[in-house]
Every structure is written in C-alpha cells, then in structure tokens.
Design a protein around this motif. Structure first.
Motif, PDB file in Angstrom:
ATOM      1  N   UNK A 140     -32.471 -72.209  26.957  1.00  0.00           N
ATOM      2  CA  UNK A 140     -31.702 -72.710  28.188  1.00  0.00           C
ATOM      3  C   UNK A 140     -32.711 -73.986  28.489  1.00  0.00           C
ATOM      4  N   UNK A 141     -32.316 -74.716  29.494  1.00  0.00           N
ATOM      5  CA  UNK A 141     -32.738 -75.661  29.929  1.00  0.00           C
ATOM      6  C   UNK A 141     -32.901 -75.861  31.517  1.00  0.00           C
ATOM      7  N   UNK A 142     -33.830 -76.046  32.187  1.00  0.00           N
ATOM      8  CA  UNK A 142     -33.730 -75.915  33.773  1.00  0.00           C
ATOM      9  C   UNK A 142     -32.885 -76.750  34.460  1.00  0.00           C
ATOM     10  N   UNK A 143     -32.809 -78.154  33.775  1.00  0.00           N
ATOM     11  CA  UNK A 143     -32.028 -79.438  34.287  1.00  0.00           C
ATOM     12  C   UNK A 143     -32.776 -79.856  35.433  1.00  0.00           C
ATOM     13  N   UNK A 144     -31.744 -80.265  36.305  1.00  0.00           N
ATOM     14  CA  UNK A 144     -32.166 -81.239  37.825  1.00  0.00           C
ATOM     15  C   UNK A 144     -31.975 -82.554  37.590  1.00  0.00           C
ATOM     16  N   UNK A 145     -32.767 -83.217  38.406  1.00  0.00           N
ATOM     17  CA  UNK A 145     -32.668 -84.647  38.758  1.00  0.00           C
ATOM     18  C   UNK A 145     -33.592 -85.462  37.991  1.00  0.00           C
ATOM     19  N   UNK A 146     -33.054 -86.464  37.185  1.00  0.00           N
ATOM     20  CA  UNK A 146     -33.821 -87.400  36.342  1.00  0.00           C
ATOM     21  C   UNK A 146     -33.407 -88.884  36.316  1.00  0.00           C
ATOM     22  N   UNK A 147     -34.203 -89.916  36.289  1.00  0.00           N
ATOM     23  CA  UNK A 147     -34.056 -91.164  36.541  1.00  0.00           C
ATOM     24  C   UNK A 147     -34.392 -91.945  34.998  1.00  0.00           C
ATOM     25  N   UNK A 148     -33.424 -92.773  34.644  1.00  0.00           N
ATOM     26  CA  UNK A 148     -33.965 -93.376  33.233  1.00  0.00           C
ATOM     27  C   UNK A 148     -33.187 -94.694  33.444  1.00  0.00           C
ATOM     28  N   UNK A 149     -33.914 -95.658  32.503  1.00  0.00           N
ATOM     29  CA  UNK A 149     -33.393 -96.846  32.252  1.00  0.00           C
ATOM     30  C   UNK A 149     -32.473 -96.866  30.966  1.00  0.00           C
ATOM     31  N   UNK A 150     -30.891 -96.805  31.250  1.00  0.00           N
ATOM     32  CA  UNK A 150     -30.097 -96.779  30.139  1.00  0.00           C
ATOM     33  C   UNK A 150     -29.617 -97.949  29.797  1.00  0.00           C
ATOM     34  N   UNK A 151     -30.195 -99.165  30.102  1.00  0.00           N
ATOM     35  CA  UNK A 151     -29.578-100.392  29.867  1.00  0.00           C
ATOM     36  C   UNK A 151     -29.300-100.761  28.263  1.00  0.00           C
ATOM     37  N   UNK A 152     -30.147 -99.925  27.396  1.00  0.00           N
ATOM     38  CA  UNK A 152     -29.938-100.236  26.002  1.00  0.00           C
ATOM     39  C   UNK A 152     -28.784 -99.563  25.317  1.00  0.00           C
ATOM     40  N   UNK A 153     -28.193 -98.714  26.180  1.00  0.00           N
ATOM     41  CA  UNK A 153     -27.089 -97.637  25.493  1.00  0.00           C
ATOM     42  C   UNK A 153     -26.384 -96.769  26.623  1.00  0.00           C
ATOM     43  N   UNK A 154     -25.296 -97.033  26.956  1.00  0.00           N
ATOM     44  CA  UNK A 154     -24.605 -96.026  27.722  1.00  0.00           C
ATOM     45  C   UNK A 154     -24.619 -94.525  27.306  1.00  0.00           C
ATOM     46  N   UNK A 155     -24.781 -94.547  25.878  1.00  0.00           N
ATOM     47  CA  UNK A 155     -24.888 -93.083  25.267  1.00  0.00           C
ATOM     48  C   UNK A 155     -25.935 -92.398  25.802  1.00  0.00           C
ATOM     49  N   UNK A 156     -27.045 -93.040  26.399  1.00  0.00           N
ATOM     50  CA  UNK A 156     -28.023 -92.265  26.892  1.00  0.00           C
ATOM     51  C   UNK A 156     -27.576 -91.259  27.942  1.00  0.00           C
ATOM     52  N   UNK A 157     -27.000 -91.837  28.995  1.00  0.00           N
ATOM     53  CA  UNK A 157     -26.263 -91.269  29.839  1.00  0.00           C
ATOM     54  C   UNK A 157     -25.100 -90.317  29.526  1.00  0.00           C
ATOM     55  N   UNK A 158     -24.558 -90.490  28.832  1.00  0.00           N
ATOM     56  CA  UNK A 158     -23.531 -89.530  28.372  1.00  0.00           C
ATOM     57  C   UNK A 158     -23.823 -88.484  27.619  1.00  0.00           C
ATOM     58  N   UNK A 159     -25.111 -88.623  26.900  1.00  0.00           N
ATOM     59  CA  UNK A 159     -25.535 -87.623  26.231  1.00  0.00           C
ATOM     60  C   UNK A 159     -26.071 -86.589  27.175  1.00  0.00           C
ATOM     61  N   UNK A 160     -26.605 -86.814  28.335  1.00  0.00           N
ATOM     62  CA  UNK A 160     -27.287 -85.790  29.094  1.00  0.00           C
ATOM     63  C   UNK A 160     -25.865 -85.256  30.159  1.00  0.00           C
ATOM     64  N   UNK A 161     -25.078 -86.011  30.153  1.00  0.00           N
ATOM     65  CA  UNK A 161     -24.129 -85.491  31.045  1.00  0.00           C
ATOM     66  C   UNK A 161     -23.001 -84.419  30.288  1.00  0.00           C
ATOM     67  N   UNK A 162     -22.771 -84.690  28.857  1.00  0.00           N
ATOM     68  CA  UNK A 162     -21.990 -83.682  28.224  1.00  0.00           C
ATOM     69  C   UNK A 162     -22.629 -82.318  28.216  1.00  0.00           C
ATOM     70  N   UNK A 163     -23.981 -82.231  27.964  1.00  0.00           N
ATOM     71  CA  UNK A 163     -24.730 -80.861  28.206  1.00  0.00           C
ATOM     72  C   UNK A 163     -24.908 -80.351  29.346  1.00  0.00           C
TER      73      UNK A 163
END
Length: 409
Positions: A140-163
């Motif tokens: 399991x993973x706690x999850x919650x709020x995270x901020x990142x710079x995903x300007x190198x690839x939108x996949x960085x955001x999609x990967x977190x959202x899918x799980x």
C-alpha cells in the motif's frame, strides 16, 4: 484504406487501469508492439494475469487483477510509459520491484517521479534520479499531496494519477515549473480514469486530484493510433494522392487528431466520414508556423512534410523532444540536412527552409518516428535509404507491410 492498429497511449493506460481494477477487464483491439508488450510483461512480473483471447496480430487481452507481488524485475526497454507508469504501481506490490531498460532509458528524466513517490511515502533506491531503480513495495502507499516539475514529460503526472485511486489518501498532484508538454495526454489519462470509475478533479490549472476508491473492470475497444497514422496521411499530402484512415474517431483525446488541422494548413483536404478520415493532396505542400508543444510526437513527420514544402516552416515549443527516444530535434536537423536540406535547430524547435533534396542514408537512432519521417521523404526523393527500419516495431511493427500495401504492393 489503411487500418492502423490500436493506440499505444490508450493501450498502456488501459493495461494499468485494468491491473488495478476490482474485476477483470477485456481490452479489445489493443496494440501489440514492443512498448505495449513491455507494459504487459511488467505487469505480469508483478502477478497480473493477462491472457490472449483471440488470434491474429493484435489479439484481445483478458486482464485479471491480482495482489501485486514483489521480487520482480521489469524491463522498460525505451518506453516512457512503462518507466513512468509502473514505478507507482510497484509501490502497491509486496516486496521490491527492480526497473531497468535500454541504455537510452537511463538518460531519460525520472527524477521528479522518484522524488514524488518518496514524498507520498514510498521507498525508492535509484541511480542519480534515473534508471536502474528499485521500488520497495509494502502492499500500500499513503498517498496525499505532492508537487513536482513535470515539464520534461507529461507522463510524470499521468503515472501518479493512474495509480492514485489505489493510494490510501488518493493523490493530489501539482505541477510547478515551465509549461507542461503534451497536455492532451494528461487529458486522456483523466478521461480514462473517469471511465474506469475514478473521481478526478482537474478544474484548477496544473492541479489534479484523484480520490481513493475502486476501479471498475471494463470491456474496452482501443481506438486506432492516430499519431501512427501521420506518415500515411503525409504520403497523400506530399504526392497529391488520397488515403483513408479507417475508424478515425469523431471525438478523441489523442493528440494525433491535430493532424487534421496541421495537414489541412499544409495543403491537404481532410474529410471525416463514417468509415474514417480521408485526406486528399492538392498537389501543393505549404510551409507552416506551428506550436507543437502539446503534440510533439507529430514533429518528425510534420518536419518531413515541411522539408518538401513550397515555403519555409517554423516548428516551435518542442524543446522537450530532446529527451525522447533520441534528441529528435538534433536528429531531424542532421538527417534532413544530410539529404541536402536546410534545417536549423533553434533550441525550442526547428526552422526548415525547403531545398531540393537528394538520396542518401537516413539514420533513425532507434527512434520509430524517424523511420516514419524518412519514409515520407523517400516517397518524393529518389535514393533515400532508411537505416534500421525494424526500430518502428516500438509502436507499429506492421509499418513496412502497411506502407507497401498503401502504395499498391
């Protein structure tokens, strides 16, 4: 009539969502290519059952979710979706999951995703923010709020959202940095999450909230890959011919739908009918000034068409393409110039001034999109030889066969 196989982007998102669902899923007409088989095999390594349910080059998949297991090794190849979608999944496995891939994969940006997973409660061992890495899953993973710079690839955001629906607190992802590339791909992720029963809030710019909850098993037909349709449409445009791409969707989140506008501006006549999208070349190919930031994967084929146009082109907003399968901007400039062209790498994109081209070897740098670009130029310029055509197997193994059939054998 060209029948392009299923979308890689849709197939790989559908595989992840099916693996995390509460019930089995049927994926109909999925793409079977190197990237999607790497995704399927990565999920199988973590215990997900993926069965072939029909025959042919692209059999349907029946996906049976399971409690994810660790002590697994995942080969990501050079697939951005695999290296960015599966580490979040691995946080839900019981035990370590090791990731590595092709030499080029170790140069592609993963650092923001790794740090985001740590902020959400995961333990990750990495190599200076890149592959190889190990995710130590705890089930399991706690999850919650995270901020990142995903300007190198939108996949960085999609990967977190899918799980995200499977994290205990869900996930809230905030992008903080230069403008995100390929936003339509994040819109695709959001759309597919909602279709699978997830609650997603994407009202605020650069902020996405996914609530914790169950994902539904689905019976899903995969759309044809519109980005892979680019060279076939371009063929009609540069030769003054006609081609129909079968089953082009009336509405879609795929970035490849932008080809209708782009090639229309460059001299083609597009008509969307019940059987698909037909493009007719008019005998003229015009240059274009286009911001391709959201549809960067179309750049190689658009650049190939621009090199054959009757006026200069400027392709902008695509600096992020330097971190794809290869540095696509440098590669396109070098290879088109090697055929006698005049292409300038501006840092943010390409300026293409059409000149008479001659034959020669077009290197592809293990990049499927460069194979497609070279094929388009070779229709008009005699003597173009494409190096390593088989690299197109990353997303479209049948490309040579489809290309030959389109040209009449």
């Amino acid at each position: 009539m060209v029948e392009v196989p299923g979308s890689k982007s849709v197939t790989n998102r559908a595989l992840v969502l099916a693996a995390l669902a509460d019930a089995p899923s049927y994926l109909r007409r999925p793409l079977h290519s190197r990237d999607t088989l790497l995704m399927a095999n990565g999920l199988r390594a973590m215990g997900v059952v993926i069965e072939e349910q029909s025959s042919g080059a692209h059999p349907d998949w029946y996906v049976i979710p399971a409690a994810l297991r660790g002590d697994a090794r995942v080969d990501v190849g050079n697939a951005g979706t695999v290296m960015r979608f599966l580490p979040p999944v691995a946080t839900l496995a019981e035990g370590p999951v090791h990731f590595d891939g092709d030499p080029r994969s170790r140069q592609r940006p993963l650092g923001p995703l790794i740090e985001a997973l740590r902020a959400l409660g995961a333990r990750v061992d990495d190599t200076a923010g890149a592959l190889p890495l190990t995710v130590h899953g705890t089930g399991s993973l706690t999850g919650g709020t995270v901020t990142l710079d995903a300007s190198s690839s939108s996949q960085l955001v999609s990967g977190l959202l899918l799980s995200g629906p499977r994290f205990n607190l869900g996930v809230e992802v905030r992008h903080d940095g230069p403008p995100l590339p390929s936003l339509p791909h994040i819109a695709m992720t959001v759309q597919m999450l909602r279709q699978a029963g997830a609650q997603v809030d994407d009202v605020t710019e650069n902020l996405w909230r996914v609530s914790p909850g169950a994902l539904l098993g689905q019976d899903l037909v995969i759309e044809p890959d519109l980005s892979n349709a680019a060279p076939f449409l371009a063929a009609a445009l540069v030769t003054g011919g006609r081609v129909t791409i079968r089953d082009w969707p009336e509405r879609t989140a795929q970035p490849g739908d932008a080809l209708r506008d782009l090639f229309g501006r460059m001299g083609g006549e597009c008509e969307l009918r019940e059987d698909g999208l037909t493009l007719r070349g008019t005998g003229q190919v015009h240059g274009i000034d286009a911001d391709l930031h959201d549809v960067g994967e179309l750049t190689p084929v658009v650049a190939a068409v621009a090199a054959l146009a009757d006026s200069p082109s400027r392709l902008r907003g695509i600096a992020h393409l330097r971190r794809h399968e290869t540095d696509r901007l440098a590669a396109l400039a070098k290879e088109i110039n090697g055929l006698g062209g005049d292409v300038t790498d501006t840092g943010d994109g390409l300026v293409i001034r059409p000149k008479p081209l001659h034959g020669g070897v077009f290197a592809t740098y293990d990049d499927h999109r460069l194979v497609m670009a070279a094929a388009v130029i070779g229709l008009v310029v005699p003597g173009v030889e494409i190096e390593n055509v088989t690299t197109v197997g990353k997303t479209l193994p049948e490309f040579p066969e489809l290309w030959t059939r389109m040209l009449g054998g």
